[in-house]
Every structure is written in structure tokens, then in C-alpha cells.
Design an enzyme around this catalytic site. Sequence first.
Site, PDB file in Angstrom:
ATOM      1  N   ASP A 138     -33.152  11.671  21.098  1.00 16.12           N
ATOM      2  CA  ASP A 138     -33.952  10.501  20.750  1.00 16.12           C
ATOM      3  C   ASP A 138     -34.701  10.803  19.458  1.00 16.12           C
ATOM      4  O   ASP A 138     -35.027  11.964  19.182  1.00 16.12           O
ATOM      5  CB  ASP A 138     -34.968  10.185  21.856  1.00 16.12           C
ATOM      6  N   ASP A 145     -29.916   3.373  23.041  1.00 13.32           N
ATOM      7  CA  ASP A 145     -30.898   2.699  23.892  1.00 13.32           C
ATOM      8  C   ASP A 145     -31.131   1.270  23.413  1.00 13.32           C
ATOM      9  O   ASP A 145     -31.253   0.344  24.221  1.00 13.32           O
ATOM     10  CB  ASP A 145     -32.234   3.449  23.876  1.00 13.32           C
TER      11      ASP A 145
END
Length: 158
Positions: free
Chosen positions: A113, A132
Site C-alpha cells: 500500500d 483497492d
Amino acid sequence: MNILAGIIFLFSIVSDQLTKLWAVNQLKDGESIKLIGNFLRFTYAENKGAAFSILQNQLWFFIIATVVMLIILGYMFFMAKNLTPVSRLSISMIAGGAIGNFIDRLRLGHVVDFIDVRFGSFYNFPIFNIADSFVVCGTILMIILILFNKFEKSDING
């Protein structure tokens, strides 16, 4: 429209993997890169859980859940003849994003991330990635289609 869904599907996977590769090479051992003050920055993070880092260290659960979800989405996409073109796009977005994170879990044992959004000292949104974003946007689109009864084409004979 299936061609556009395929392009979206491939774009979500490729853009996710390329941006994660960049994040690993540029951010892993460094500091955050500020883009818009303290609101938007790139910060490297390894997520061994799901959204908001829940269910940490449950790799096999996520692998199995992703495979099951991809089978269901694939069945919907290829077998349901009455889906609207926009429904196929939402499925492509969700599946592409899921595969992007699935690749990380298989290859690295965690998801990379790097998109870090902060609302001053009020709220620090969990760090996320391109995959995401595709999953969330595709899911929101699917929910809207279902709520407004636009997920499937109406049957003229029914």
C-alpha cells in the site's frame, strides 16, 4: 462493451502492479513523498490483512476468499446473459483489483500500500493502493446499479 470491460480489467491489474513496483523501489526505505501538503502523500506500507488492516496474518484465508470471489465474479460475467454493460464494467473493476492484491499476497505474503490520505489531525485514512481503489469503485458502482435496478437488463417477455 466487453472489450472496454477487458481493457478496464487489464488496466486495473497492470497499473496496480506498476505503481506498487514504483512504491517498493522509491518509498520502501525512504520517507513519505508529499503531493498535496499533508492531505495526500505516498507512504510505503505492507498490509498483511484486509481493508483497514483487519484480519492480520491470515494469508490463506485471503487466498481462498479471493479465489472463491473470482470464481463467482467470473461466473456472473461470462454466464449471466442479462447483465448491463455497466454491470460488466463494475465486475471487471472488482476482479482486476482483487487480482492485483492477490498477486502481491502470492508473491510477497503481503499487499503493498502507498496512497496516504490525511484530513489534518482529524483523521488519517488507512493507506491503500490502486487495486483497492478499483475494488471500492467497482463495488460502489455495483451497489448503485442494484439499488436503481440497473444491474440486469429487463426481460421484455417477463
